[in-house]
Enzyme design. Structure first.
Site, PDB file in Angstrom:
ATOM      1  N   HIS A   1       0.620  -1.126  -0.068  1.00  0.00           N
ATOM      2  CA  HIS A   1       0.112   0.034  -0.117  1.00  0.00           C
ATOM      3  C   HIS A   1       0.681   1.349   0.163  1.00  0.00           C
ATOM      4  O   HIS A   1       2.250   1.214   0.417  1.00  0.00           O
ATOM      5  CB  HIS A   1      -0.855   0.010   1.216  1.00  0.00           C
ATOM      6  CG  HIS A   1      -2.139  -1.043   0.952  1.00  0.00           C
ATOM      7  ND1 HIS A   1      -3.089  -1.133   1.828  1.00  0.00           N
ATOM      8  CD2 HIS A   1      -2.162  -2.137   0.180  1.00  0.00           C
ATOM      9  CE1 HIS A   1      -3.900  -2.314   1.650  1.00  0.00           C
ATOM     10  NE2 HIS A   1      -3.160  -2.767   0.516  1.00  0.00           N
TER      11      HIS A   1
ATOM     12  N   GLU B   1       1.171   3.845   1.881  1.00  0.00           N
ATOM     13  CA  GLU B   1       1.662   4.446   3.204  1.00  0.00           C
ATOM     14  C   GLU B   1       2.975   3.518   3.456  1.00  0.00           C
ATOM     15  O   GLU B   1       3.986   4.081   3.839  1.00  0.00           O
ATOM     16  CB  GLU B   1       0.688   4.004   4.313  1.00  0.00           C
ATOM     17  CG  GLU B   1      -0.441   4.613   4.333  1.00  0.00           C
ATOM     18  CD  GLU B   1      -1.896   3.973   3.598  1.00  0.00           C
ATOM     19  OE1 GLU B   1      -1.380   3.428   2.404  1.00  0.00           O
ATOM     20  OE2 GLU B   1      -2.741   4.061   3.963  1.00  0.00           O
TER      21      GLU B   1
ATOM     22  N   CYS C   1      -2.247  -0.985   7.387  1.00  0.00           N
ATOM     23  CA  CYS C   1      -1.522   0.008   7.434  1.00  0.00           C
ATOM     24  C   CYS C   1      -1.615   0.821   8.865  1.00  0.00           C
ATOM     25  O   CYS C   1      -0.480   1.466   8.954  1.00  0.00           O
ATOM     26  CB  CYS C   1      -1.848   1.160   6.284  1.00  0.00           C
ATOM     27  SG  CYS C   1      -1.474   0.308   4.712  1.00  0.00           S
TER      28      CYS C   1
ATOM     29  N   TRP D   1     -15.052   6.162 -39.689  1.00  0.00           N
ATOM     30  CA  TRP D   1     -14.923   6.412 -38.232  1.00  0.00           C
ATOM     31  C   TRP D   1     -15.930   7.785 -37.991  1.00  0.00           C
ATOM     32  O   TRP D   1     -15.940   8.647 -38.771  1.00  0.00           O
ATOM     33  CB  TRP D   1     -13.571   6.845 -37.607  1.00  0.00           C
ATOM     34  CG  TRP D   1     -12.537   5.719 -37.838  1.00  0.00           C
ATOM     35  CD1 TRP D   1     -11.673   5.431 -38.888  1.00  0.00           C
ATOM     36  CD2 TRP D   1     -12.707   4.318 -37.281  1.00  0.00           C
ATOM     37  NE1 TRP D   1     -10.998   4.236 -38.635  1.00  0.00           N
ATOM     38  CE2 TRP D   1     -11.674   3.748 -37.603  1.00  0.00           C
ATOM     39  CE3 TRP D   1     -13.467   3.978 -36.121  1.00  0.00           C
ATOM     40  CZ2 TRP D   1     -11.417   2.381 -37.189  1.00  0.00           C
ATOM     41  CZ3 TRP D   1     -13.435   2.643 -35.676  1.00  0.00           C
ATOM     42  CH2 TRP D   1     -12.234   1.799 -36.135  1.00  0.00           C
TER      43      TRP D   1
ATOM     44  N   ARG E   1      -9.918   2.173 -22.125  1.00  0.00           N
ATOM     45  CA  ARG E   1      -9.983   0.720 -22.033  1.00  0.00           C
ATOM     46  C   ARG E   1      -8.632   0.164 -21.308  1.00  0.00           C
ATOM     47  O   ARG E   1      -8.829  -0.796 -20.586  1.00  0.00           O
ATOM     48  CB  ARG E   1      -9.686  -0.086 -23.745  1.00  0.00           C
ATOM     49  CG  ARG E   1     -11.067   0.195 -24.516  1.00  0.00           C
ATOM     50  CD  ARG E   1     -10.612  -0.505 -25.757  1.00  0.00           C
ATOM     51  NE  ARG E   1     -11.824  -0.183 -26.803  1.00  0.00           N
ATOM     52  CZ  ARG E   1     -11.947  -0.642 -27.971  1.00  0.00           C
ATOM     53  NH1 ARG E   1     -10.885  -1.237 -28.585  1.00  0.00           N
ATOM     54  NH2 ARG E   1     -12.919  -0.453 -28.647  1.00  0.00           N
TER      55      ARG E   1
ATOM     56  N   THR F   1     -23.205  -4.640 -32.530  1.00  0.00           N
ATOM     57  CA  THR F   1     -21.993  -3.983 -32.953  1.00  0.00           C
ATOM     58  C   THR F   1     -20.716  -5.027 -33.349  1.00  0.00           C
ATOM     59  O   THR F   1     -19.919  -4.821 -34.022  1.00  0.00           O
ATOM     60  CB  THR F   1     -21.467  -3.177 -31.563  1.00  0.00           C
ATOM     61  OG1 THR F   1     -22.427  -2.260 -31.379  1.00  0.00           O
ATOM     62  CG2 THR F   1     -20.074  -2.753 -31.486  1.00  0.00           C
TER      63      THR F   1
ATOM     64  N   ARG G   1      -5.140  -0.452 -27.634  1.00  0.00           N
ATOM     65  CA  ARG G   1      -4.023  -0.568 -28.694  1.00  0.00           C
ATOM     66  C   ARG G   1      -3.373   1.184 -28.285  1.00  0.00           C
ATOM     67  O   ARG G   1      -3.780   2.042 -28.838  1.00  0.00           O
ATOM     68  CB  ARG G   1      -4.454  -0.657 -30.001  1.00  0.00           C
ATOM     69  CG  ARG G   1      -4.846  -2.009 -30.159  1.00  0.00           C
ATOM     70  CD  ARG G   1      -5.206  -2.501 -31.666  1.00  0.00           C
ATOM     71  NE  ARG G   1      -6.263  -1.850 -32.096  1.00  0.00           N
ATOM     72  CZ  ARG G   1      -7.350  -1.774 -32.053  1.00  0.00           C
ATOM     73  NH1 ARG G   1      -7.854  -2.965 -31.147  1.00  0.00           N
ATOM     74  NH2 ARG G   1      -8.639  -1.059 -32.302  1.00  0.00           N
TER      75      ARG G   1
ATOM     76  N   GLU H   1     -19.772   0.424 -24.621  1.00  0.00           N
ATOM     77  CA  GLU H   1     -19.406   0.827 -25.961  1.00  0.00           C
ATOM     78  C   GLU H   1     -20.174   0.693 -27.065  1.00  0.00           C
ATOM     79  O   GLU H   1     -19.984   0.646 -28.323  1.00  0.00           O
ATOM     80  CB  GLU H   1     -17.817   0.356 -26.552  1.00  0.00           C
ATOM     81  CG  GLU H   1     -16.807   0.953 -25.666  1.00  0.00           C
ATOM     82  CD  GLU H   1     -15.342   1.071 -26.652  1.00  0.00           C
ATOM     83  OE1 GLU H   1     -15.218   1.319 -27.696  1.00  0.00           O
ATOM     84  OE2 GLU H   1     -14.451   0.630 -25.774  1.00  0.00           O
TER      85      GLU H   1
ATOM     86  N   GLY I   1     -23.647  -0.828 -29.058  1.00  0.00           N
ATOM     87  CA  GLY I   1     -24.394   0.104 -29.929  1.00  0.00           C
ATOM     88  C   GLY I   1     -25.605   0.769 -29.110  1.00  0.00           C
ATOM     89  O   GLY I   1     -25.425   0.735 -27.923  1.00  0.00           O
TER      90      GLY I   1
HETATM   91  N1  LIG Z   1     -20.058   5.294 -32.803  1.00  0.00           N
HETATM   92  C1  LIG Z   1     -19.965   4.553 -31.966  1.00  0.00           C
HETATM   93  O1  LIG Z   1     -19.422   5.002 -30.840  1.00  0.00           O
HETATM   94  C2  LIG Z   1     -20.385   3.057 -32.037  1.00  0.00           C
HETATM   95  C3  LIG Z   1     -20.225   2.205 -30.997  1.00  0.00           C
HETATM   96  C4  LIG Z   1     -20.785   0.915 -31.134  1.00  0.00           C
HETATM   97  C5  LIG Z   1     -21.533   0.642 -32.195  1.00  0.00           C
HETATM   98  N2  LIG Z   1     -21.930   1.590 -33.127  1.00  0.00           N
HETATM   99  C6  LIG Z   1     -22.609   1.221 -34.541  1.00  0.00           C
HETATM  100  O2  LIG Z   1     -23.945   0.833 -33.531  1.00  0.00           O
HETATM  101  C7  LIG Z   1     -24.456  -0.066 -34.529  1.00  0.00           C
HETATM  102  C8  LIG Z   1     -25.024  -1.319 -33.638  1.00  0.00           C
HETATM  103  O3  LIG Z   1     -25.938  -0.773 -32.654  1.00  0.00           O
HETATM  104  P1  LIG Z   1     -27.163  -1.491 -32.339  1.00  0.00           P
HETATM  105  O4  LIG Z   1     -28.130  -0.676 -31.453  1.00  0.00           O
HETATM  106  O5  LIG Z   1     -27.955  -1.885 -33.741  1.00  0.00           O
HETATM  107  O6  LIG Z   1     -26.937  -2.862 -31.853  1.00  0.00           O
HETATM  108  P2  LIG Z   1     -26.067  -3.333 -30.577  1.00  0.00           P
HETATM  109  O7  LIG Z   1     -26.339  -2.284 -29.098  1.00  0.00           O
HETATM  110  O8  LIG Z   1     -24.663  -3.445 -30.864  1.00  0.00           O
HETATM  111  O9  LIG Z   1     -26.559  -4.669 -30.207  1.00  0.00           O
HETATM  112  C9  LIG Z   1     -27.799  -5.103 -29.886  1.00  0.00           C
HETATM  113  C10 LIG Z   1     -28.133  -6.110 -29.488  1.00  0.00           C
HETATM  114  O10 LIG Z   1     -27.260  -6.785 -28.427  1.00  0.00           O
HETATM  115  C11 LIG Z   1     -28.093  -7.541 -27.643  1.00  0.00           C
HETATM  116  N3  LIG Z   1     -28.347  -6.897 -26.559  1.00  0.00           N
HETATM  117  C12 LIG Z   1     -28.761  -5.591 -26.157  1.00  0.00           C
HETATM  118  N4  LIG Z   1     -28.921  -5.510 -24.814  1.00  0.00           N
HETATM  119  C13 LIG Z   1     -29.163  -6.835 -24.290  1.00  0.00           C
HETATM  120  C14 LIG Z   1     -29.602  -7.160 -23.230  1.00  0.00           C
HETATM  121  N5  LIG Z   1     -30.024  -6.619 -21.978  1.00  0.00           N
HETATM  122  N6  LIG Z   1     -29.473  -8.642 -23.058  1.00  0.00           N
HETATM  123  C15 LIG Z   1     -28.954  -9.395 -24.133  1.00  0.00           C
HETATM  124  N7  LIG Z   1     -28.691  -8.946 -25.182  1.00  0.00           N
HETATM  125  C16 LIG Z   1     -28.783  -7.409 -25.333  1.00  0.00           C
HETATM  126  C17 LIG Z   1     -29.174  -7.699 -28.538  1.00  0.00           C
HETATM  127  O11 LIG Z   1     -28.841  -9.101 -29.179  1.00  0.00           O
HETATM  128  P3  LIG Z   1     -29.801 -10.071 -30.337  1.00  0.00           P
HETATM  129  O12 LIG Z   1     -29.687  -9.382 -31.503  1.00  0.00           O
HETATM  130  O13 LIG Z   1     -29.103 -11.381 -29.933  1.00  0.00           O
HETATM  131  O14 LIG Z   1     -31.230  -9.838 -29.683  1.00  0.00           O
HETATM  132  C18 LIG Z   1     -29.479  -6.860 -29.263  1.00  0.00           C
HETATM  133  O15 LIG Z   1     -30.290  -7.099 -30.597  1.00  0.00           O
HETATM  134  C19 LIG Z   1     -23.543  -0.594 -35.683  1.00  0.00           C
HETATM  135  O16 LIG Z   1     -23.943   0.142 -36.839  1.00  0.00           O
HETATM  136  C20 LIG Z   1     -22.264  -0.016 -34.968  1.00  0.00           C
HETATM  137  O17 LIG Z   1     -21.371   0.233 -36.031  1.00  0.00           O
HETATM  138  C21 LIG Z   1     -21.531   2.784 -33.093  1.00  0.00           C
END
Ligand SMILES: NC(=O)c1ccc[n+]([C@@H]2O[C@H](COP(=O)([O-])OP(=O)(O)OC[C@H]3O[C@@H](n4cnc5c(N)ncnc54)[C@H](OP(=O)(O)O)[C@@H]3O)[C@@H](O)[C@H]2O)c1
Length: 361
Positions: A51, A53, A85, A171, A185, A197, A208, A289, A291
């Site tokens: 720790h 201290e 400590c 992006w 991360r 996603t 990275r 992160e 979607g």
């Molecule tokens: N710009 C950014 O920061 C960023 C970050 C991440 C993603 N994205 C974009 O976002 C898009 C994807 O987002 P999205 O809303 O379509 O989908 P998502 O949130 O990535 O995935 C949704 C799926 O995750 C599962 N899920 C979500 N909540 C759940 C829960 N409580 N329990 C179990 N499973 C759960 C479900 O799976 P099932 O399909 O099996 O039901 C749901 O259909 C992509 O185009 C990606 O490129 C952008």
């Protein structure tokens, strides 16, 4: 600035050096001063290691009788992986101990302060307390609830889209923002994303960074409905951290990952139950992160503590483009999830907006 504030600021700076490495312990820094001279400094570098201290005491050659000891957190009074400590401090007879905050663990809080005073040592509590609490916000949540501190992060355009209507998201934000996400991360214990996603972006979800020692967070993937493909990149990356796939009870996953079966709830698994399970696995902080659907289930379940939205100077448009938080949403503005302590700062050409979810008192 008083001397106490000056030395405590230094102790906080030292504590910060342990960021991302001390979990499930807090980050702690310590400075020992006598007659205006710093005798020793230290910080807790990693769980299981000495720790702050003790490190500072060693640097002072275990000679700090009559000194002032500045610590960012109340010293521990229990045997964990290292001896308490408190005993070490008492036996070396400092004149004064200044701590920034009580140990938030309800079972411990105040006991060491009481014992130090009982031993005739002057104790002051609360110097730079707000800064100390913020430094250890993840630890404070974890030790009081046994659930991880949850950050919802996304990169979005100024019109709130995280991908285009075709799902393309490479992006959204600038290089500097994406670099900062790798720093994040490197600090959190786990990163959580939804199955869409994984299947759309095919990310590796590793850390990275240019500089030497980095660590990967555990990758936690939500899969409600058998959408994840065992060939996705994430199941084949070289990493020191494991991948966990979360499915509702009654379902399974046969890919290269550990499967966490969680009670059904909401639109997939019960997110509160999932956070309890992650807490049981000593996951102290989670970075969601996306979607958008995954963010929605987390917000709806009330498990999010903080948002970090990187806003890019772009407009994408399109009612079918994915937004930062999908789901049904609320009916009335009065039902919106309230945020507080919102700040904004530039990161490259983007703006990072940070805020905390206001919890019911
Ligand atoms: N710009 C950014 O920061 C960023 C970050 C991440 C993603 N994205 C974009 O976002 C898009 C994807 O987002 P999205 O809303 O379509 O989908 P998502 O949130 O990535 O995935 C949704 C799926 O995750 C599962 N899920 C979500 N909540 C759940 C829960 N409580 N329990 C179990 N499973 C759960 C479900 O799976 P099932 O399909 O099996 O039901 C749901 O259909 C992509 O185009 C990606 O490129 C952008």
């Amino acid at each position: 600035m008083s001397r106490d504030v000056e030395y405590m600021r230094r102790a906080l700076e030292l504590a910060e050096r342990g960021r991302g490495r001390t979990s499930p312990n807090p980050m702690v820094g310590c400075v020992i001063v006598r007659g205006g001279r710093v005798l020793g400094e230290g910080f807790h570098a990693k769980a299981g290691e000495p720790h702050a201290e003790i490190i500072a005491g060693e640097a002072a050659h275990h000679d700090f009788e009559g000194a002032s000891v500045y610590i960012t957190l109340e010293p521990c009074c229990h045997h964990g992986k290292t001896p308490p400590c408190l005993d070490y401090l008492v036996s070396h007879k400092p004149a004064r101990v200044v701590v920034a905050m009580h140990d938030p663990n309800p079972k411990v809080s105040g006991q060491s302060i009481f014992a130090l005073r009982n031993a005739g040592i002057e104790v002051e509590v609360g110097v730079l307390e707000d800064e100390a609490r913020r430094l250890n916000e993840a630890f404070v949540k974890f030790i009081t609830t046994r659930m991880p501190f949850v950050i919802a992060k996304c990169g979005m355009t100024l019109d709130g889209k995280i991908a285009t209507r075709t799902g393309d998201s490479k992006w959204v934000t600038c290089e500097a923002s994406r670099q900062m996400v790798h720093e994040l991360r490197n600090e959190v214990d786990a990163i959580l994303v939804g199955s869409r996603t994984v299947m759309t972006d095919d990310p590796s979800l590793t850390t990275r960074l240019e500089r030497g020692k980095v660590k990967d967070p555990v990758r936690v993937l939500l899969d409600a409905d058998d959408y994840l493909d065992v060939n996705a990149h994430v199941f084949h990356v070289a990493s020191t951290a494991p991948t966990w796939v979360v499915v509702p009870e009654g379902r399974d996953f046969s890919g290269n990952a550990e499967v966490l079966k969680i009670r059904r709830g909401g639109r997939g698994v019960d997110m509160v139950e999932l956070m309890h399970e992650l807490g049981r696995r000593d996951i102290m902080s989670v970075l969601i992160e996306g979607g958008g659907t995954t963010h929605a289930t987390a917000f709806e379940a009330g498990v999010v503590d903080k948002v970090m939205f990187f806003v890019a100077p772009k407009i994408v448009g399109g009612r079918d483009a994915v937004t930062a938080v999908e789901g049904e949403g609320v009916n009335l503005m009065s039902e919106a999830i309230p945020l507080e302590r919102m700040t904004a700062r530039p990161v490259g050409v983007d703006v990072l907006i940070e805020a905390y979810v206001k919890k019911a008192a």
